[in-house]
Write a protein that holds these residues in place. Sequence first.
Motif, short mmCIF file in Angstrom:
data_model
loop_
_atom_site.label_atom_id
_atom_site.label_comp_id
_atom_site.label_asym_id
_atom_site.label_seq_id
_atom_site.Cartn_x
_atom_site.Cartn_y
_atom_site.Cartn_z
N CYS A 210 0.83 -1.22 0.00
CA CYS A 210 0.00 0.00 0.00
C CYS A 210 0.86 1.26 0.00
N GLN A 211 1.92 1.25 0.79
CA GLN A 211 2.77 2.43 0.89
C GLN A 211 3.59 2.67 -0.37
N ARG A 212 4.27 1.64 -0.84
CA ARG A 212 5.26 1.82 -1.90
C ARG A 212 4.69 1.69 -3.31
N MET A 213 3.67 0.86 -3.47
CA MET A 213 3.14 0.64 -4.81
C MET A 213 1.85 1.42 -5.08
N LEU A 214 1.04 1.59 -4.04
CA LEU A 214 -0.25 2.27 -4.22
C LEU A 214 -0.23 3.71 -3.74
N ASN A 215 0.93 4.16 -3.25
CA ASN A 215 1.11 5.56 -2.81
C ASN A 215 0.13 5.97 -1.71
N ILE A 216 -0.04 5.08 -0.74
CA ILE A 216 -0.89 5.37 0.42
C ILE A 216 0.03 5.53 1.62
N PRO A 217 0.32 6.75 2.06
CA PRO A 217 1.32 6.96 3.12
C PRO A 217 1.01 6.23 4.43
N ARG A 218 -0.26 6.27 4.85
CA ARG A 218 -0.66 5.63 6.09
C ARG A 218 -1.83 4.70 5.81
N PRO A 219 -1.54 3.47 5.39
CA PRO A 219 -2.60 2.55 4.98
C PRO A 219 -3.53 2.20 6.15
N SER A 220 -4.80 2.12 5.85
CA SER A 220 -5.81 1.69 6.82
C SER A 220 -6.15 0.23 6.56
N LEU A 221 -6.93 -0.37 7.47
CA LEU A 221 -7.35 -1.75 7.27
C LEU A 221 -8.14 -1.92 5.96
N PRO A 222 -9.04 -0.99 5.62
CA PRO A 222 -9.71 -1.13 4.31
C PRO A 222 -8.74 -1.12 3.14
N ASP A 223 -7.64 -0.38 3.25
CA ASP A 223 -6.64 -0.38 2.18
C ASP A 223 -5.99 -1.75 2.05
N LEU A 224 -5.61 -2.34 3.19
CA LEU A 224 -5.00 -3.68 3.17
C LEU A 224 -6.00 -4.71 2.64
N ASN A 225 -7.25 -4.59 3.08
CA ASN A 225 -8.27 -5.52 2.63
C ASN A 225 -8.53 -5.38 1.13
N GLY A 226 -8.37 -4.17 0.62
CA GLY A 226 -8.53 -3.96 -0.81
C GLY A 226 -7.49 -4.70 -1.63
N VAL A 227 -6.26 -4.75 -1.12
CA VAL A 227 -5.21 -5.51 -1.81
C VAL A 227 -5.53 -6.99 -1.79
N ILE A 228 -6.00 -7.49 -0.63
CA ILE A 228 -6.39 -8.90 -0.53
C ILE A 228 -7.50 -9.22 -1.52
N ALA A 229 -8.51 -8.35 -1.58
CA ALA A 229 -9.64 -8.58 -2.47
C ALA A 229 -9.19 -8.64 -3.92
N HIS A 230 -8.32 -7.73 -4.31
CA HIS A 230 -7.78 -7.71 -5.68
C HIS A 230 -7.08 -9.02 -5.98
N ASP A 231 -6.20 -9.47 -5.09
CA ASP A 231 -5.43 -10.68 -5.34
C ASP A 231 -6.33 -11.92 -5.41
N LEU A 232 -7.27 -12.03 -4.47
CA LEU A 232 -8.16 -13.20 -4.47
C LEU A 232 -9.02 -13.24 -5.73
N ALA A 233 -9.58 -12.10 -6.11
CA ALA A 233 -10.42 -12.06 -7.30
C ALA A 233 -9.62 -12.45 -8.54
N SER A 234 -8.35 -12.10 -8.57
CA SER A 234 -7.53 -12.37 -9.75
C SER A 234 -7.38 -13.86 -10.03
N VAL A 235 -7.50 -14.68 -8.99
CA VAL A 235 -7.34 -16.12 -9.19
C VAL A 235 -8.68 -16.85 -9.18
N LEU A 236 -9.72 -16.25 -8.58
CA LEU A 236 -11.00 -16.94 -8.42
C LEU A 236 -12.00 -16.66 -9.54
#
Length: 439
Positions: A210-236
């Motif tokens: 979130c910090q280095r690739m998505l340019n989110i200086p202070r990531p929140s839990l929804p930000d982290l969950n968004g990365v998880i959702a993206h990755d899971l959807a990509s394979v499912l």
Amino acid sequence: MSLVTLQLGQCGNQVGNSLFNFLADDISRQGTTAAEDSQEVFFRPICAKGPGHGIRQQARAVLVDMEQKVVAAALRPARGASWAYPPGSSLTQQSGSGNNWARGYFEYGPKHTADVIELVRRETEAADYLGGILTLQSAAGGTGSGFGAAVMEGLRDELPSTLFLNHCVWPFDSGEVIVQSYNTLLTLQHLTASCDAIILAENSALHRTCQRMLNIPRPSLPDLNGVIAHDLASVLLPAKLRGGRQLSLLSGVIGALGAHPAYRLASLQSVPQLPSSSVDFTSFAWPGLLKRLRQMLITGAYMEEGLDWSATPLPNEQHTWQRPHNKALSALLTLRGSQASAADTGGFADPSLYPSWQVQPLSVALSSVPFARCEMSASLLSCNQACARPVARMRSRATSMLAAKAYIHQYEAFGLSLQDMQAAVNCAEETVCRYDQLG
């Protein structure tokens, strides 16, 4: 063919909510035929519309938590949302597990596991054909981990022929819960016995992304969950195996991982990793995307940035004293977007990436449908040595705490003994050793 999602605990419910939001948004951009196929997997259509929301579909999901707040928030669809959870699909109580794995497992497990199984049974019967059950939970807490472990054991006994893919959020190395090393290893021990495959998602890796690739200086839990959702959807999301055969949901996904009882852990990586605001200004090419993803496999990295490009796979006959690279037992490579079928995936078939005794370690799935607004994207689900790194670190911390018998009385109060704790630590050590031997 449909997939039922079981959301366990606060983390599981928040991740599940992000996943269905992402899926609904991505499916809405697909063509008619592709959208229908994808909706059938994750949603069921409804005729009635929610008041002021335009709800057109319900998620194939069951929500479970021992506290009401998170589930209640999830059950209220956001303004403008096209989907909602089905009524009567949740189980909540008045108090949580206090971050105590033993309380979740020994107190709430016997009381409520049968109720959760009934909710899951009703949801599976609503599917024309069940393609498996996806479970979402964390490893560090009490409800998601302890009660979640009890639920998974009950479901395995009730549905012995059903495939279970577990997505488990691994805690930060420190700073979350003081007894997280105990909770995490106990969760891991039970999940490896009841699930067909476990995708580990490290909070620390998600935070860095979130910090280095998505340019989110202070990531929140929804930000982290968004990365998880993206990755899971990509394979499912639906795709076809190279050769034209449909990837059959969890049987295809877990089958590609080998479903070896000694190697349940897997990692999930995807490219490109970039802010949504940059997508329209980015050019895509398969050689560059696959080159980065292959290097992520070689180094065991989750993030595109900062890859060690000097690391190269060594032939299997090379001596072990030479610098090792991350090896995989098996892998599922999924390509989505323009000219996916023409992409050269030969670099992932390199025998040096896998143990010499593995016969067919690589499966390739393809879809011409763009994903996450990207013209081209790729994901890699693999059973590899890097999966054991967080387990080794957590085992070290748990061993130190056990030596001092720290907080053991809190677990003994609910029926978990020191010997049970030691058994979980031993299980983690065996897991680490088995993955080390892949090299």
